[in-house]
Design an enzyme around this catalytic site. Structure first.
Site, short mmCIF file in Angstrom:
data_model
loop_
_atom_site.label_atom_id
_atom_site.label_comp_id
_atom_site.label_asym_id
_atom_site.label_seq_id
_atom_site.Cartn_x
_atom_site.Cartn_y
_atom_site.Cartn_z
N ASN A 209 0.85 -1.20 0.00
CA ASN A 209 0.00 0.00 0.00
C ASN A 209 0.88 1.25 0.00
OD1 ASN A 209 0.48 0.87 2.89
ND2 ASN A 209 -0.25 -1.22 3.19
N ALA A 274 1.38 1.38 11.52
CA ALA A 274 1.72 0.74 10.23
C ALA A 274 0.45 0.45 9.44
CB ALA A 274 2.48 -0.56 10.49
N LYS A 288 9.09 -16.91 -10.50
CA LYS A 288 8.31 -15.81 -11.07
C LYS A 288 7.14 -16.37 -11.90
CE LYS A 288 8.74 -11.82 -14.02
NZ LYS A 288 9.48 -11.22 -15.10
N LYS A 336 -14.04 0.39 14.97
CA LYS A 336 -12.71 -0.17 15.19
C LYS A 336 -12.32 -0.04 16.67
CE LYS A 336 -8.15 -0.20 13.02
NZ LYS A 336 -7.32 0.24 11.92
#
Ligand SMILES: Cc1cc2nc3c(=O)[nH]c(=O)nc-3n(C[C@H](O)[C@H](O)[C@H](O)COP(=O)(O)O)c2cc1C
Length: 403
Positions: A209, A274, A288, A336
């Site tokens: 993010n 974080a 990969k 929350k």
């Protein structure tokens, strides 16, 4: 030094004691402060702009109508710049103006536009000081948490003997320093998580993010300034961390969970700043993944909830979470707060441009089960200090105390 990295505005008003203002500037600088001076029109009758410019090594501000100040909003910029505003000497007239909430000149406008601690050091004739009007105004200011630095008793410029002489410059500067040491985080152990976790898809790609770690790092700086011992558990960040903190690298959500749990005992405060991934890739490809025309499905598994886990510890520290929201801000943040049983949530509105992730600025709301405090848009450094101030005031019950 008590005022290292602190920005102090010194307001100088029309008292005979204004000639002591350069000395006050120097005493503030001795404690590490950067000083900008605002001089009232009457103040300029008693001390020259040049003397204050030389002492502060800065231009002197006096004009509310300064066209050169950024977008003519110099008073707002100045108010945001300041970590504290000291008015010394404070005339009876300026004290009355502040008590009335007037905004007719630069000094009064900056005071109204600021949310930082304000201190005033009155200086006037002893009868003026003892008058009902001045005393009532001082009580009003005291009730608003403005710190009054009491004048001294002694011989006055007019020949009178009594209480009204400006306090000594060195003790005025000390009082300004004291407000930054009164946060009561001294010696507290604080663990902060910061940055964007990285969840590997294959050896090359990952889910992550936009978090930069700037907010967490600014809170860490403010906690260190306030005397706390800080441990930083960080994932991917774009900022340099304070060297006085213990830094532990934990790239994925799982690694961050382990690092936090391994270091949480003995902590007094846990701040979960974080941006932790809610999911990780169940089967990380060893090699990969090759491009193909077929759709690719990745199976995501929920990560462990670090904040909730810390909140559920039998001897939990004070737990503060962050909620980065784009919609239903207060409702989501309140949920929350309740669901995770933490002590406070800092709500981060990331829908606004130039605020939140990556940005140097932010707009926050500090929510507790009984209260919510709006923290206006400002640099992340300033917000870090504001958070420490709120923590001190709300949870450690000490901050601004009238002198
Ligand atoms: C010679 C002289 C000395 C003054 N000394 C003081 C003083 O020490 N304290 C005070 O409150 N006012 C004092 N005053 C009155 C203020 O300068 C006056 O009230 C002025 O309007 C204050 O403006 P300001 O508060 O905007 O700076 C003095 C005035 C004169 C003429």
């Amino acid at each position: 030094m008590k005022l290292n990295n602190k920005n102090i505005i010194l307001g100088v008003s029309g008292s005979i004691a204004a000639y002591k203002a350069p000395d006050i500037v120097h005493r503030l600088q001795d404690l590490g402060a950067k000083v900008r001076v605002i001089l009232t029109q009457s103040g300029a009758k008693f001390i020259t702009e040049l003397s204050l410019q030389v002492a502060s090594k800065n231009k002197v501000w006096h004009n509310l109508w300064d066209k050169e100040a950024e977008l003519c909003m110099g008073h707002i910029e100045l108010a945001k710049w300041a970590d504290a505003i000291l008015i010394a000497p404070a005339s009876a007239n300026t004290i009355a103006d502040i008590a009335l909430g007037k905004a007719h000149d630069l000094l009064n406008s900056v005071i109204l536009a600021s949310d930082c601690p304000i201190l005033i050091a009155p200086a006037m004739n002893q009868l003026m000081y003892a008058s009902d009007s001045v005393q009532t105004n001082l009580q009003t200011l005291s009730r608003r948490q403005i710190i009054i630095i009491a004048p001294k008793h002694g011989k006055q410029a007019c020949g009178d003997v009594g209480k009204g002489r400006l306090a000594e410059p060195v003790s005025i500067a000390q009082k300004v320093g004291d407000i930054f040491q009164n946060t009561n985080l001294g010696g507290k152990k604080v663990l902060i998580t910061l940055g964007a976790t990285i969840e590997a898809i294959d050896p090359v790609r990952y889910l992550s993010n936009h978090s930069s770690g700037k907010m967490g790092s600014a809170i860490a700086d403010a906690c260190i300034e306030a005397g706390a011992q800080v441990t930083l558990v960080h994932s991917n960040i774009t900022v340099e961390l304070n060297q006085k903190a213990v830094a532990i690298s934990a790239i994925s959500a799982e690694k961050m969970y382990t690092a936090v749990m391994d270091n949480i005992t003995q902590q007094d405060i846990f701040i979960a700043c974080a941006a932790v991934s809610d999911y990780y890739i169940k089967n990380i490809a060893k090699n990969k993944i090759k491009k193909s025309a077929k759709p690719l499905t990745l199976e995501l598994t929920p990560t462990k909830d670090i904040l909730q886990a810390v909140c559920q510890l039998p001897q939990k520290p004070l737990c503060i979470g962050f909620a980065a929201e784009t919609q239903n801000l207060l409702e989501n943040a309140r949920n929350k707060l309740k669901n995770k049983s933490c002590d406070a949530i800092i709500l981060n509105d990331i829908s606004k441009p130039n605020s939140g992730f990556k940005s140097d600025e932010n707009t926050l709301i500090f929510l507790t089960p009984t209260n919510h405090i709006k923290i206006a848009k400002n640099s992340k450094q300033k917000l870090g200090r504001k958070i420490v101030e709120i923590l001190s005031k709300n949870f450690y019950n000490i901050y601004k105390k009238p002198c």
